[in-house]
Design a protein around this motif. Structure first.
Motif, PDB file in Angstrom:
ATOM      1  N   TYR A 120       0.406   4.883  -9.047  1.00 44.35           N
ATOM      2  CA  TYR A 120       0.467   3.958  -7.902  1.00 44.35           C
ATOM      3  C   TYR A 120      -0.714   4.191  -6.962  1.00 44.35           C
ATOM      4  O   TYR A 120      -1.420   3.253  -6.574  1.00 44.35           O
ATOM      5  N   LEU A 145      -3.454  -6.724  -0.008  1.00 40.40           N
ATOM      6  CA  LEU A 145      -2.784  -5.881  -1.004  1.00 40.40           C
ATOM      7  C   LEU A 145      -1.301  -5.664  -0.726  1.00 40.40           C
ATOM      8  O   LEU A 145      -0.581  -5.181  -1.598  1.00 40.40           O
ATOM      9  N   LEU A 165      -3.923   1.662  -6.160  1.00 38.85           N
ATOM     10  CA  LEU A 165      -4.116   1.169  -4.798  1.00 38.85           C
ATOM     11  C   LEU A 165      -5.469   1.585  -4.239  1.00 38.85           C
ATOM     12  O   LEU A 165      -6.197   0.763  -3.652  1.00 38.85           O
ATOM     13  N   PHE A 181       1.663  -4.274  -3.534  1.00 36.87           N
ATOM     14  CA  PHE A 181       1.888  -2.831  -3.477  1.00 36.87           C
ATOM     15  C   PHE A 181       2.996  -2.428  -2.505  1.00 36.87           C
ATOM     16  O   PHE A 181       3.366  -1.265  -2.431  1.00 36.87           O
TER      17      PHE A 181
END
Length: 236
Positions: free
Chosen positions: A98, A61, A102, A65
């Protein structure tokens, strides 16, 4: 969506915290509102307990991110620190978007690491839940028809990336409902879908959506099953 709690507040700043327990782990996020500059700063997201395999999966990720991972091995804690370009926000809603995106993918990874499935097992599990799967080397697609109390809902999903690669799941929904069409459409829109065509007189609607995905088909199927079940309950 994230429900923040105020942990502390003074004349200079407010500290918000969010905790979520899943799969025997605790995920915690902390945000500070700096009143001097009127900005919200994401301090960190922590996951406890984790192991080395889960840490390695989390690195999938990082490019999208934009965060760094520290592993406190003695305490089995993963500390996720956003990069400078991903830590400051104008409002709490932007931070929530966000963090929610995530954490959703983090949960996918944790679920996968706790129960990895072979390809034949994936086929069997999806078939047992009435999903029809088509796999190729570069593309995966699946569809399911839900015969619900509010109407017939056909869902198809396309993935253009391999399992454990970060990409997008494209979801196409066709609804056939007479009296509950508006409720079904509104419920799906509230869950992130976009209404493309709505013929209320015919009781037909077409909606689409895209959401971040790691290509774990069984988890995508579970997510969509949950959405349709929630829509059915809301509109029955």
């Amino acid at each position: 969506m994230i429900n923040w709690s105020v942990e502390s507040e003074d004349a200079l700043m407010t500290t918000y915290v969010y905790r979520y327990s899943v799969l025997g782990k605790t995920i915690e996020a902390r945000v500070v509102h700096d009143k001097a500059i009127n900005k919200y700063k994401l301090r960190f997201i922590s996951i406890k307990p984790v192991n080395e395999i889960e840490i390695s999966l989390l690195t999938i990720l990082t490019p999208h991110f934009k965060f760094a991972i520290d592993y406190v091995q003695d305490n089995k804690v993963a500390m996720i620190y956003p990069s400078p370009g991903a830590e400051l926000y104008d409002d709490l809603q932007s931070v929530s978007t966000y963090v929610d995106s995530l954490i959703t993918l983090i949960i996918e990874l944790l679920s996968y690491s706790s129960n990895p499935l072979l390809r034949t097992e994936i086929n069997y599990e999806l078939a047992s839940r009435n999903w029809i799967l088509d796999l190729s080397d570069t593309l995966a697609s699946m569809f399911k028809v839900y015969d619900t109390k509010v109407g017939v809902i056909r869902v198809s999903v396309e993935l253009e990336h391999r399992q454990l690669e970060l990409g997008k799941a494209k979801v196409d929904v066709l609804v056939r409902a007479i009296t509950a069409l508006k409720c079904v459409v509104d419920s799906l829109v509230n869950k992130g879908f976009s209404a493309q065509i709505v013929y209320e007189d015919l009781g037909i609607a077409h909606l689409t959506a895209e959401f971040p995905s790691l290509g774990i088909l069984t988890l995508i199927a579970s997510k969509i099953d949950d959405i349709i079940n929630e829509v059915e309950k809301a509109c029955s």
